[in-house]
Design a protein around this motif. Structure first.
Motif, short mmCIF file in Angstrom:
data_model
loop_
_atom_site.label_atom_id
_atom_site.label_comp_id
_atom_site.label_asym_id
_atom_site.label_seq_id
_atom_site.Cartn_x
_atom_site.Cartn_y
_atom_site.Cartn_z
N PHE A 21 43.10 1.13 -18.08
CA PHE A 21 42.29 2.81 -17.35
C PHE A 21 43.53 3.71 -16.68
O PHE A 21 42.59 4.61 -16.75
CB PHE A 21 41.30 1.93 -16.93
N SER A 22 44.38 2.83 -16.20
CA SER A 22 45.17 4.04 -15.21
C SER A 22 45.86 5.02 -15.89
O SER A 22 45.25 6.61 -15.72
CB SER A 22 46.22 2.81 -14.70
N ILE A 23 46.18 5.11 -17.07
CA ILE A 23 46.20 5.70 -18.42
C ILE A 23 45.72 6.71 -19.16
O ILE A 23 45.70 7.82 -19.03
CB ILE A 23 47.41 4.93 -19.11
N THR A 24 44.48 6.05 -19.16
CA THR A 24 43.86 7.18 -19.48
C THR A 24 43.20 8.16 -19.26
O THR A 24 42.70 9.44 -19.07
CB THR A 24 42.34 6.40 -19.97
N LEU A 47 29.40 3.42 -15.33
CA LEU A 47 30.40 3.72 -15.68
C LEU A 47 31.38 3.79 -13.83
O LEU A 47 31.22 5.35 -13.18
CB LEU A 47 31.08 4.28 -16.73
N PRO A 48 32.88 3.06 -13.99
CA PRO A 48 33.61 3.56 -12.89
C PRO A 48 33.88 4.63 -13.66
O PRO A 48 34.25 5.01 -13.93
CB PRO A 48 34.29 2.27 -12.73
N THR A 49 34.30 5.87 -12.39
CA THR A 49 34.38 7.23 -12.60
C THR A 49 36.35 7.16 -13.00
O THR A 49 36.59 7.39 -13.72
CB THR A 49 34.32 7.71 -11.06
N TYR A 50 37.24 5.88 -12.18
CA TYR A 50 38.55 6.17 -12.84
C TYR A 50 38.77 5.62 -14.30
O TYR A 50 39.65 5.30 -14.98
CB TYR A 50 39.19 4.49 -11.95
N VAL A 51 37.79 4.93 -15.32
CA VAL A 51 37.46 4.60 -16.19
C VAL A 51 37.13 6.00 -17.36
O VAL A 51 37.81 6.24 -18.35
CB VAL A 51 36.14 4.24 -16.83
N GLY A 52 35.98 6.77 -16.41
CA GLY A 52 35.44 8.14 -17.42
C GLY A 52 34.09 8.44 -16.65
O GLY A 52 33.74 7.77 -15.40
N GLU A 53 33.07 8.91 -17.28
CA GLU A 53 32.53 9.50 -17.07
C GLU A 53 31.06 8.60 -17.83
O GLU A 53 29.88 8.24 -17.17
CB GLU A 53 31.77 11.46 -17.18
N PHE A 110 31.85 1.71 -27.45
CA PHE A 110 33.05 0.80 -27.27
C PHE A 110 33.40 2.20 -26.56
O PHE A 110 34.41 1.74 -26.50
CB PHE A 110 32.94 -0.21 -28.30
N TRP A 111 33.64 3.81 -27.65
CA TRP A 111 34.39 5.24 -27.10
C TRP A 111 34.22 4.83 -25.76
O TRP A 111 32.79 5.08 -25.09
CB TRP A 111 33.81 5.44 -28.30
N PHE A 112 35.35 5.41 -24.90
CA PHE A 112 35.05 5.81 -23.52
C PHE A 112 34.58 7.90 -23.61
O PHE A 112 35.21 8.26 -24.18
CB PHE A 112 35.94 5.47 -22.52
N LEU A 113 34.12 7.85 -22.81
CA LEU A 113 33.57 10.09 -23.08
C LEU A 113 34.28 9.84 -21.09
O LEU A 113 33.20 9.35 -20.89
CB LEU A 113 32.14 9.78 -23.09
N GLY A 114 34.69 11.32 -21.25
CA GLY A 114 35.15 12.18 -20.00
C GLY A 114 36.27 12.81 -20.17
O GLY A 114 37.33 13.04 -20.37
N ILE A 145 35.89 12.22 -26.21
CA ILE A 145 36.37 10.72 -26.60
C ILE A 145 37.54 10.42 -27.46
O ILE A 145 38.22 10.71 -27.80
CB ILE A 145 35.56 11.26 -27.98
N LEU A 146 37.79 8.93 -26.70
CA LEU A 146 39.19 8.30 -26.76
C LEU A 146 39.09 6.69 -26.76
O LEU A 146 37.98 6.07 -25.70
CB LEU A 146 39.61 8.64 -25.33
N HIS A 147 40.12 6.59 -26.91
CA HIS A 147 40.09 4.64 -26.53
C HIS A 147 41.56 5.01 -26.69
O HIS A 147 42.64 5.27 -27.13
CB HIS A 147 39.32 3.66 -27.26
N ASP A 148 42.52 4.07 -25.70
CA ASP A 148 43.99 3.49 -25.64
C ASP A 148 43.87 0.95 -25.44
O ASP A 148 42.85 1.13 -25.91
CB ASP A 148 44.27 3.64 -24.68
#
Length: 413
Positions: A7-10, A336-342, A347-351, A355-358
């Motif tokens: 998540f820190s990389i994301t 959702l924690p702000t360090y992850v996204g909005e 399962f996809w992260f938005l921020g 739209i992303l995943h690593d």
């Protein structure tokens, strides 16, 4: 050793990398130094020369077409094999987006909905002993708000070295130190039952959060694989088969699979702790959450379709409405924690307009993202490790440089 999540990389890469279409249309054009594919290749060659990665591959998609797709370095240093667009390696938690596709497909086929209680589908009951009167629904699993947690020791012990692999090297020792034995794979249902049922060997009250479903976000690999098992039970098809028939085949991902035995060994990358330390081949009992092996070429097909789906322009996997469900925000603001996204889709992260995943696993780190308009996207795949702070920093530095170069190129094209 194991940094299960990136998540820190994301967060870092998301804040650094903003595609041109997100910029103010009235702003003056940025000075572009990378305009052609040849210039991008030269820039990536320079990045590779100073990076710690044995090899990596990059794709850039814009306006429904792959406008750049190249690979650099070695897939296998000792064998002298080049990393190519057909090189196969595990993509870690990007595999969760394929669970997402399977969930949306199963919903479209009428097997359940996001509001379905998971215990109405599973052959065994999953109950949170700290919240015994609450129902866990499908929507909670796909947004990591189910209250089901990962016990790190149990999850790491799910990794195991394949029978027949050499155990004498340093790479094997590193894996055994985190709990990975050399053994056969445990069936997914048995692995999950041992973790969630009170009489299971992996069961503990610590596997559950003291919070009602939907209220608190906790990333869980094992709960993600429980979601895949739910699809398997509801549809009556082995999860691998269901994904093969409903995702891989429609997209022409002919060289993508969960099991190494189903792939051409000549194209499988060697994974590395560092350039002098290869890992033996391994897998995970919780395979749906991170076990897909694919290539830059095949993953480019997937990214292109997801981007078309974001535009409302694809029905390859399911209806336009189902693509919208897949990629739309599902959580109330602030969960959702702000360090992850909005926010989070299925399962996809938005921020930050993305739209992303690593994903990462021992010896591999990957990043897949596109802007929310679905017009520009990218892939990075590498056979380097990112599972310690030092290795994560090295991957972050390389990926940031790659994304910066991609941004310049996509601006100009």
């Amino acid at each position: 050793m194991k940094n299960i999540f990136l998540f820190s990389i994301t967060l870092l890469l998301t804040t650094l990398f903003v595609f041109s279409c997100d910029k103010d249309d009235d702003a003056p054009p940025a000075t572009t130094t990378i305009e052609t594919a040849e210039e991008l290749t030269a820039a990536l060659d320079n990045i590779y020369a100073s990076a710690e990665a044995p090899g990596f591959a990059v794709s850039v998609v814009k306006n429904d077409a792959i406008i750049y797709q190249e690979a650099f370095g070695k897939a296998d240093i000792a064998a002298g094999k080049d990393f190519t667009n057909q090189t196969l390696l595990p993509i870690g938690s990007i595999s969760k987006t394929f669970i997402a596709a399977a969930v949306v497909k199963a919903i479209e086929e009428g097997y359940f909905t996001l509001e379905t209680n998971i215990n109405d589908l599973l052959p065994f009951e999953v109950n949170n002993p700290k919240q015994p009167n609450t129902a866990i629904k499908v929507k909670h699993l796909v947004t990591h708000t189910s209250g089901l947690l990962d016990a790190p020791d149990y999850y790491l012990a799910a990794y195991h070295i394949l029978p027949g692999e050499d155990l004498t090297g340093l790479g094997a020792q590193i894996l055994t130190e985190i709990g990975a034995e050399q053994r056969q794979t445990i069936a997914l249902g048995d692995f999950l039952a041992a973790y969630y049922l009170p009489d299971g060997e992996g069961y503990s009250p610590d596997n559950f959060a003291n919070t009602a479903p939907g209220n608190t976000w906790n990333y869980s690999n094992i709960a993600s694989s429980l979601t895949a098992y739910l699809v398997e039970v509801a549809t009556g098809k082995d999860f691998k088969v269901y994904v093969q028939e409903n995702v891989f085949q429609p997209l022409g991902m002919d060289d993508t699979a969960y099991d190494l035995a189903d792939l051409d060994a000549q194209h499988v990358a060697q994974l590395y702790w560092d350039e002098q330390t290869p890992f033996p081949k391994y897998t995970n009992d919780s395979y749906p959450d991170g076990g897909i092996h694919t290539s830059n070429e095949d993953l480019g097909k997937y990214l292109t379709d997801m981007m078309k789906g974001a535009q409302g322009q694809s029905t390859t996997l399911f209806s336009q409405a189902s693509y919208e469900m897949l990629l739309s925000a599902l959580l109330p603001s602030g969960v959702l924690p702000t360090y992850v996204g909005e926010n989070q889709g299925v399962f996809w992260f938005l921020g930050n307009g993305f739209i992303l995943h690593d994903g990462s696993d021992p010896g591999t780190a990957c990043d897949l993202r596109f802007n929310e308009e679905g017009t520009v996207g990218s892939i990075i795949m590498t056979n380097m490790d990112a599972s310690t702070d030092e290795h994560e920093e090295a991957f972050t530095e390389m990926a940031t440089a790659i994304l910066t170069a991609i941004n310049e190129f996509s601006d100009a094209n």
